[in-house]
Write a protein that holds these residues in place. Structure first.
Motif, PDB file in Angstrom:
ATOM      1  N   VAL A 150      85.905  -7.076 -20.407  1.00 61.41           N
ATOM      2  CA  VAL A 150      85.196  -8.368 -20.456  1.00 61.41           C
ATOM      3  C   VAL A 150      83.674  -8.219 -20.421  1.00 61.41           C
ATOM      4  CG1 VAL A 150      87.167  -9.473 -19.323  1.00 61.41           C
ATOM      5  CG2 VAL A 150      85.197  -8.763 -17.945  1.00 61.41           C
ATOM      6  N   LYS A 151      83.167  -7.017 -20.525  1.00 57.91           N
ATOM      7  CA  LYS A 151      81.726  -6.785 -20.363  1.00 57.91           C
ATOM      8  C   LYS A 151      80.869  -7.506 -21.406  1.00 57.91           C
ATOM      9  CE  LYS A 151      81.951  -2.361 -22.856  1.00 57.91           C
ATOM     10  NZ  LYS A 151      81.806  -0.890 -22.728  1.00 57.91           N
ATOM     11  N   ASN A 152      81.457  -7.852 -22.549  1.00 55.89           N
ATOM     12  CA  ASN A 152      80.676  -8.531 -23.589  1.00 55.89           C
ATOM     13  C   ASN A 152      80.800 -10.058 -23.532  1.00 55.89           C
ATOM     14  OD1 ASN A 152      79.665  -6.125 -24.745  1.00 55.89           O
ATOM     15  ND2 ASN A 152      81.601  -5.804 -25.841  1.00 55.89           N
ATOM     16  N   TYR A 153      81.502 -10.567 -22.533  1.00 50.92           N
ATOM     17  CA  TYR A 153      81.582 -12.024 -22.355  1.00 50.92           C
ATOM     18  C   TYR A 153      80.247 -12.532 -21.806  1.00 50.92           C
ATOM     19  CZ  TYR A 153      86.650 -12.275 -23.116  1.00 50.92           C
ATOM     20  OH  TYR A 153      87.905 -12.240 -23.665  1.00 50.92           O
ATOM     21  N   ASP A 154      79.958 -13.801 -22.071  1.00 50.03           N
ATOM     22  CA  ASP A 154      78.697 -14.390 -21.594  1.00 50.03           C
ATOM     23  C   ASP A 154      78.743 -14.733 -20.111  1.00 50.03           C
ATOM     24  OD1 ASP A 154      77.338 -14.564 -24.203  1.00 50.03           O
ATOM     25  OD2 ASP A 154      78.963 -15.956 -24.678  1.00 50.03           O
TER      26      ASP A 154
ATOM     27  N   LYS B  47      81.375  -6.412  -7.923  1.00 51.98           N
ATOM     28  CA  LYS B  47      79.947  -6.428  -8.252  1.00 51.98           C
ATOM     29  C   LYS B  47      79.377  -5.014  -8.380  1.00 51.98           C
ATOM     30  CE  LYS B  47      78.736 -11.033  -6.633  1.00 51.98           C
ATOM     31  NZ  LYS B  47      77.893 -11.863  -5.738  1.00 51.98           N
ATOM     32  N   LYS B  48      79.910  -4.096  -7.599  1.00 54.89           N
ATOM     33  CA  LYS B  48      79.473  -2.702  -7.704  1.00 54.89           C
ATOM     34  C   LYS B  48      79.820  -2.130  -9.071  1.00 54.89           C
ATOM     35  CE  LYS B  48      80.126   1.842  -5.553  1.00 54.89           C
ATOM     36  NZ  LYS B  48      80.856   2.595  -4.483  1.00 54.89           N
ATOM     37  N   VAL B  49      81.045  -2.408  -9.512  1.00 57.85           N
ATOM     38  CA  VAL B  49      81.469  -1.944 -10.839  1.00 57.85           C
ATOM     39  C   VAL B  49      80.685  -2.672 -11.923  1.00 57.85           C
ATOM     40  CG1 VAL B  49      83.403  -1.764 -12.446  1.00 57.85           C
ATOM     41  CG2 VAL B  49      83.773  -1.344 -10.006  1.00 57.85           C
ATOM     42  N   ALA B  50      80.474  -3.983 -11.739  1.00 52.95           N
ATOM     43  CA  ALA B  50      79.716  -4.767 -12.719  1.00 52.95           C
ATOM     44  C   ALA B  50      78.297  -4.211 -12.891  1.00 52.95           C
ATOM     45  CB  ALA B  50      79.664  -6.228 -12.289  1.00 52.95           C
ATOM     46  N   LYS B  51      77.699  -3.780 -11.798  1.00 53.84           N
ATOM     47  CA  LYS B  51      76.347  -3.217 -11.852  1.00 53.84           C
ATOM     48  C   LYS B  51      76.308  -1.958 -12.696  1.00 53.84           C
ATOM     49  CE  LYS B  51      72.379  -2.275  -8.888  1.00 53.84           C
ATOM     50  NZ  LYS B  51      71.882  -2.226  -7.492  1.00 53.84           N
ATOM     51  N   SER B  52      77.378  -1.169 -12.627  1.00 53.76           N
ATOM     52  CA  SER B  52      77.434   0.060 -13.432  1.00 53.76           C
ATOM     53  C   SER B  52      77.511  -0.249 -14.919  1.00 53.76           C
ATOM     54  CB  SER B  52      78.633   0.916 -13.007  1.00 53.76           C
ATOM     55  OG  SER B  52      79.864   0.326 -13.409  1.00 53.76           O
ATOM     56  N   PHE B  53      78.016  -1.454 -15.246  1.00 50.98           N
ATOM     57  CA  PHE B  53      78.061  -1.899 -16.644  1.00 50.98           C
ATOM     58  C   PHE B  53      76.824  -2.710 -17.015  1.00 50.98           C
ATOM     59  CE2 PHE B  53      82.741  -1.395 -16.038  1.00 50.98           C
ATOM     60  CZ  PHE B  53      83.024  -0.620 -17.152  1.00 50.98           C
TER      61      PHE B  53
ATOM     62  N   GLU C 259      76.123  -7.465 -13.759  1.00 48.84           N
ATOM     63  CA  GLU C 259      76.286  -8.135 -12.462  1.00 48.84           C
ATOM     64  C   GLU C 259      75.774  -9.573 -12.469  1.00 48.84           C
ATOM     65  OE1 GLU C 259      72.486  -5.585 -12.030  1.00 48.84           O
ATOM     66  OE2 GLU C 259      74.382  -5.548 -13.141  1.00 48.84           O
ATOM     67  N   ASN C 260      74.773  -9.866 -13.329  1.00 46.46           N
ATOM     68  CA  ASN C 260      74.218 -11.226 -13.367  1.00 46.46           C
ATOM     69  C   ASN C 260      75.128 -12.226 -14.095  1.00 46.46           C
ATOM     70  OD1 ASN C 260      71.928 -10.438 -11.960  1.00 46.46           O
ATOM     71  ND2 ASN C 260      70.821  -9.876 -13.840  1.00 46.46           N
ATOM     72  N   LYS C 261      76.166 -11.727 -14.756  1.00 46.81           N
ATOM     73  CA  LYS C 261      77.107 -12.615 -15.447  1.00 46.81           C
ATOM     74  C   LYS C 261      78.177 -13.179 -14.516  1.00 46.81           C
ATOM     75  CE  LYS C 261      76.908 -10.285 -19.983  1.00 46.81           C
ATOM     76  NZ  LYS C 261      77.755  -9.693 -21.046  1.00 46.81           N
ATOM     77  N   ILE C 262      78.295 -12.603 -13.318  1.00 39.33           N
ATOM     78  CA  ILE C 262      79.415 -12.935 -12.439  1.00 39.33           C
ATOM     79  C   ILE C 262      79.102 -14.104 -11.513  1.00 39.33           C
ATOM     80  CG2 ILE C 262      80.863 -12.087 -10.547  1.00 39.33           C
ATOM     81  CD1 ILE C 262      80.798  -9.354 -11.848  1.00 39.33           C
ATOM     82  N   LYS C 263      80.027 -15.066 -11.484  1.00 39.21           N
ATOM     83  CA  LYS C 263      79.984 -16.163 -10.522  1.00 39.21           C
ATOM     84  C   LYS C 263      81.266 -16.090  -9.696  1.00 39.21           C
ATOM     85  CE  LYS C 263      77.453 -19.348 -13.581  1.00 39.21           C
ATOM     86  NZ  LYS C 263      77.449 -20.704 -14.175  1.00 39.21           N
ATOM     87  N   THR C 264      81.154 -16.383  -8.409  1.00 38.83           N
ATOM     88  CA  THR C 264      82.344 -16.324  -7.567  1.00 38.83           C
ATOM     89  C   THR C 264      82.245 -17.348  -6.439  1.00 38.83           C
ATOM     90  OG1 THR C 264      83.841 -14.815  -6.373  1.00 38.83           O
ATOM     91  CG2 THR C 264      81.462 -14.528  -6.013  1.00 38.83           C
TER      92      THR C 264
END
Length: 311
Positions: free
Chosen positions: A105-109, A133-139, A142-147
């Motif tokens: 999902v890394k290319n999703y907005d 978020k740790k994994v998201a940062k490696s990609f 991280e700024n795309k994630i809402k929770t």
């Protein structure tokens, strides 16, 4: 705008070979075992060695796979038909892990990460969100994630709880039964550090009781108890085994901590505590289902998603 929803849960073995992976990952989580490394790894290894064969036998009784797997897949399929986003699930301790799903999902907005834990705890919600978020940062996403942190007080969520309790009643008179809200245990030490879990559990019970009252469903008595105690430390009380000793004849148990059935509900509550209830002479012992893919829970998730989109 391309959106995705990622449902986050603790996971469970997809097969018997994964039981060791599940236990090893869980007991290596700093929020489960608070000791620093390498002490945490040593403690985890000891726990795994003691519990592995017992855990495997328990999963064999459940068909060699955690119930959480099938229920989550059905939940995702049904939820996908209700929203304008692609829906995935990721697990904290078994496949698919955060890295497996974020790669997809890394290319999703926008990425909406919804915990399958309705109550906030460092041992569940915080652990899963931090890992994601740790994994998201490696990609670099991280700024795309809402929770969100919790949703135990949602009207729709509590309607789902009451519907599952009604199913367990099977049309019989609720006043003939006692009701136990069984929550997964947590060490008192964790609570003393400020973890919100117990406060959220007790608040959720009050919300569910209000919904029961709205529907004129009255039980002989309503209790709260805690299950899944492990080791010599002091855990939240009352313990489930002690609470069952107070029951006189008929009881329904609702697994208040869980949104999806798993080994703690179908294994521990149904099988292990069911056996204890029989030994104690309880005439009628029933365990209600978790929300799983109940329509009210699906609507609850949709409501959460629609609210998250506003921010």
């Amino acid at each position: 705008m391309k959106r995705t929803i990622v449902l986050m849960n603790m996971g469970g073995p997809n097969n018997l070979d994964e039981v060791k992976v599940f236990l090893k990952n869980m007991f290596n989580d700093k929020y489960i075992i608070g000791a620093p490394q390498p002490i945490r790894a040593m403690i985890g290894a000891i726990i795994v060695s003691k519990r592995l064969e017992i855990a495997k036998e328990n999963y064999k009784k459940l068909g060699g796979i955690s119930p959480i797997v099938g229920h989550t897949k059905r939940l995702v399929r049904r939820f996908s038909n209700m929203v304008d986003a692609d829906v995935f699930y990721e697990m904290r301790y078994t496949y698919p892990f955060a890295k497996d799903i974020l790669e997809k999902v890394k290319n999703y907005d926008e990425i909406y990460a919804i915990p399958m834990y309705p109550h906030y705890s460092s041992t569940t919600t915080k652990s899963s969100i931090e890992d994601l978020k740790k994994v998201a940062k490696s990609f670099g996403i991280e700024n795309k994630i809402k929770t969100i942190d919790s949703y135990y007080d949602s009207d729709l969520y509590n309607k789902a709880i009451v519907e599952r309790i009604k199913e367990a009643l099977k049309g019989e008179n609720s006043e003939d039964f006692e009701l136990i809200f069984s929550a997964h245990g947590l060490t008192q030490r964790t609570i003393n550090k400020g973890d919100l879990y117990q406060k959220h559990i007790l608040a959720n019970v009050e919300c569910a009781k209000k919904e029961l009252q709205k529907q004129n469903i009255n039980f002989k008595k309503i209790h709260v108890a805690y299950q899944s105690r492990l080791g010599p430390m002091e855990w939240l009380r009352p313990y489930m085994e002690d609470k069952l000793k107070e029951i006189k004849s008929k009881v329904i148990v609702y697994p208040i901590s869980f949104t999806v059935d798993n080994s703690e509900t179908l294994g521990e509550l149904v099988l292990e505590y069911g056996e204890l209830a029989h030994e104690l002479g309880i005439k009628d012992y029933r365990v209600a289902k978790a929300p799983n893919h109940h329509p009210y829970f699906l609507l609850n998730l949709k409501e959460i998603y629609e609210e998250m989109k506003k921010f």
